[in-house]
Structure formats: C-alpha cells, structure tokens
Design a protein around this motif. Structure first.
Motif, short mmCIF file in Angstrom:
data_model
loop_
_atom_site.label_atom_id
_atom_site.label_comp_id
_atom_site.label_asym_id
_atom_site.label_seq_id
_atom_site.Cartn_x
_atom_site.Cartn_y
_atom_site.Cartn_z
N TYR A 34 -13.32 16.42 -5.75
CA TYR A 34 -13.34 16.04 -4.34
C TYR A 34 -14.81 16.07 -3.91
O TYR A 34 -15.34 17.12 -3.55
N GLY A 35 -15.47 14.91 -4.02
CA GLY A 35 -16.89 14.89 -3.76
C GLY A 35 -17.63 15.68 -4.83
O GLY A 35 -17.50 15.41 -6.02
N ASN A 36 -18.37 16.68 -4.39
CA ASN A 36 -19.10 17.53 -5.34
C ASN A 36 -18.29 18.71 -5.85
O ASN A 36 -18.77 19.48 -6.68
N ILE A 37 -17.08 18.85 -5.32
CA ILE A 37 -16.23 19.98 -5.71
C ILE A 37 -15.31 19.56 -6.85
O ILE A 37 -14.53 18.62 -6.72
N ARG A 38 -15.41 20.27 -7.97
CA ARG A 38 -14.58 19.98 -9.14
C ARG A 38 -13.38 20.93 -9.12
O ARG A 38 -13.50 22.10 -9.44
N ALA A 39 -12.22 20.41 -8.74
CA ALA A 39 -11.03 21.24 -8.63
C ALA A 39 -10.32 21.42 -9.96
O ALA A 39 -9.66 22.44 -10.19
N LEU A 40 -10.46 20.43 -10.84
CA LEU A 40 -9.77 20.46 -12.12
C LEU A 40 -10.66 19.77 -13.15
O LEU A 40 -11.29 18.75 -12.85
#
Length: 302
Positions: A34-40
């Motif tokens: 999600y944008g710069n956030i890597r959730a998986l």
C-alpha cells in the motif's frame, strides 16, 4: 446435478471428483504493498481440495491482507495468484465467487432480525412467476435452507426464528452451509472461533471438518494454534507480512506450532531480558534452543 449446473452466483458445480493432487488456489511469492507500506511479501500458499489449510499469525501479521487478495477485494502487487493452475487477478469479490471462492467474515454479513431462511438466501433470493411481477419463492427457500443445513448436520427447530437468536457457533455454521450451497470450492473462514466459548468453538470446528469431508478446500484463519491443530492438515504461520512456517501436519507438533505462533525468537530474547530482573524466576521457561528450533518446511512437497 449435471456437470453444467450453476449456482446462484454463477459458479460451475462439477460432478466429477476434484484432483486432490492439484491445488485449487495457489500463491507464488505473492505480496501486497500500500504505497510504501509492504503488508505482505513473498507468500507461498497452496490450497488443496479436502484439506484444511490453517493460516496463523498475530495481529498485524498480514492475515487480513491475505484474505482480501484471495477473496478478490484487493489485488496482489507482486508474485502470482493462480486458480486451477491459471493466473488470475480478481477485480471484485464477485469474480472470486464465480470461481468458487467464498469468504465467511467474522461479522458473518447477516441481518440479526431476519429469519434464518431469509439470511441463508440474502442477496440471492429465489423467485417465481413471470417478469415483471416475479415474487419471492418463500416455500422453496425454506425447504432448500432446511435441506442444506441438515446435509451439514445442522438441525434447527424453527427456520422462522431471527438468526440473531442463535448462538455464535450456530450462526457461523449457517454461514458455512450457505457458502457450500452456493457453489464454494474454497471456503475462507476469518477467525470463526475468535469470539466463541469452548463448546461453541467445538461446534464450528466440527462443521469445518464436515466442509473438508465434502471436498472443499478450507482456509482457516486463526490466532489459536490449539483450534488449528484439531482440524488442520497444513499450517502456515505469518509474521510481519512474511511466511515464517509452511509445514504439513506430520512435520510439526502442536508445541512447535505454538512456539512459532507465539514468536520463538522474541520469547527467547524476552527470557534473556527477564533473567536480568530481580525476583523473576526464568528457570522453568523453555530453553532458547527449544523456542527457536527449526521446523522442516513442506514447500515443494505438496
């Protein structure tokens, strides 16, 4: 039922026995950002017919993101997502339903004041009569709901009672039976025992096993390793968006599964810190080697 009969959602219901050696759903190095956030990141997962695949993880581990990818709510941003060996990229949950992937969320998507039979067909009601004066086929819906619930071993005295009057376990079981009836081949269960007591959790676990025995591939999302080990055939543990453990039942014990779920490395570090605190006895805590012992992965064996 013919081989071309379709469910209400359009999923094709097959008479032939599914190939148990071929996964229905497979993720290869799948991830979501999600944008710069890597959730998986880098998740490998295979879901076979007549098996319960348990996905465990603490809050924030990535379980919800994994559900959303498989159920068609979100799209993966890396890796591959395959259904019956074919790469797919669902745009909506309806597309996942058309492929036979159904999700039962914690809130169950039921209307508490509506009767059980009405909730069973909520959004997919049977109708009769010519257009434009078609009307609900209430008797057929009641009869079908009763038959399908009984096929799953669920016997209710009164289908007219509001579904909100049922216990949490019974509502979960109605939702499972509903998904099976509408052509589910893969059933995703989101923390179905999280808010239930011991007895009601046992009821839900019983019907998870019943769904597996009917040939479905079940993805059981939970944070309870004891519940997972009761019905699970394969176990995947997520930690901070990555797959920490991927093992079949004969490759991991309940104790090892619990240690991975609890975070063996973190617990080992916590034991060391507690040993520095006066008045805290850490002699009875597991040894670091026990907490961090590796478990053989089944990746590539399935």
């Amino acid at each position: 039922m013919t081989s071309k009969e379709t469910g209400t959602h359009g999923a094709v219901l097959q008479d032939e026995v599914p190939d148990k050696d071929a996964p229905i759903v497979e993720l290869r190095g799948a991830g979501k950002a999600y944008g710069n956030i890597r959730a998986l990141h880098g998740v490998d997962l295979k879901v076979f017919p007549s098996q319960v695949t348990c996905v465990l993880g603490d809050n924030g581990a990535g379980k919800s993101t994994l559900i959303k990818i498989i159920s068609g709510l979100h799209q993966h941003t890396e890796g591959e997502f395959l259904v019956d060996g074919t790469p797919v990229r669902f745009s909506t949950p309806r597309e996942a339903l058309d492929k036979g992937i159904a999700t039962v969320y914690q809130d169950l998507a039921v209307v508490p004041l509506m009767p059980v039979w009405r909730n069973f067909f909520l959004g997919s009601e049977m109708t009769k009569g010519p257009w434009p004066v078609r009307r609900l086929d209430i008797e057929k819906m009641k009869k079908t709901a009763d038959e399908e619930l009984r096929n799953m071993g669920i016997v209710l005295d009164d289908l007219e009672q509001p579904i909100g009057t049922l216990s949490g376990g019974q509502r979960q079981c109605v939702a499972i039976a509903r998904a099976v009836y509408f052509g589910a081949r893969v059933l995703i269960l989101d923390e179905p025992t999280a808010a239930l007591g011991v007895k009601q959790s046992g009821v839900v676990l019983k019907y998870i096993a019943a769904a597996r025995d009917r040939g479905l591939g079940v993805i059981f999302i939970t944070h309870n390793p004891h519940h997972a080990y009761m019905v699970g055939d394969h176990f995947s543990v997520l930690r901070l968006g990555t797959m920490e453990l991927n093992a079949s039942r004969d490759e991991v014990s309940l104790e090892e599964l619990t240690n991975h779920m609890a975070g063996g490395t973190e617990l080992a570090a916590l034991k060391h810190e507690l040993s520095q605190v006066r008045g805290v006895d850490v002699e009875e805590l597991p040894e670091e080697s026990d907490l961090t012992a590796p478990v053989a992965s089944s990746e590539g064996k399935s």
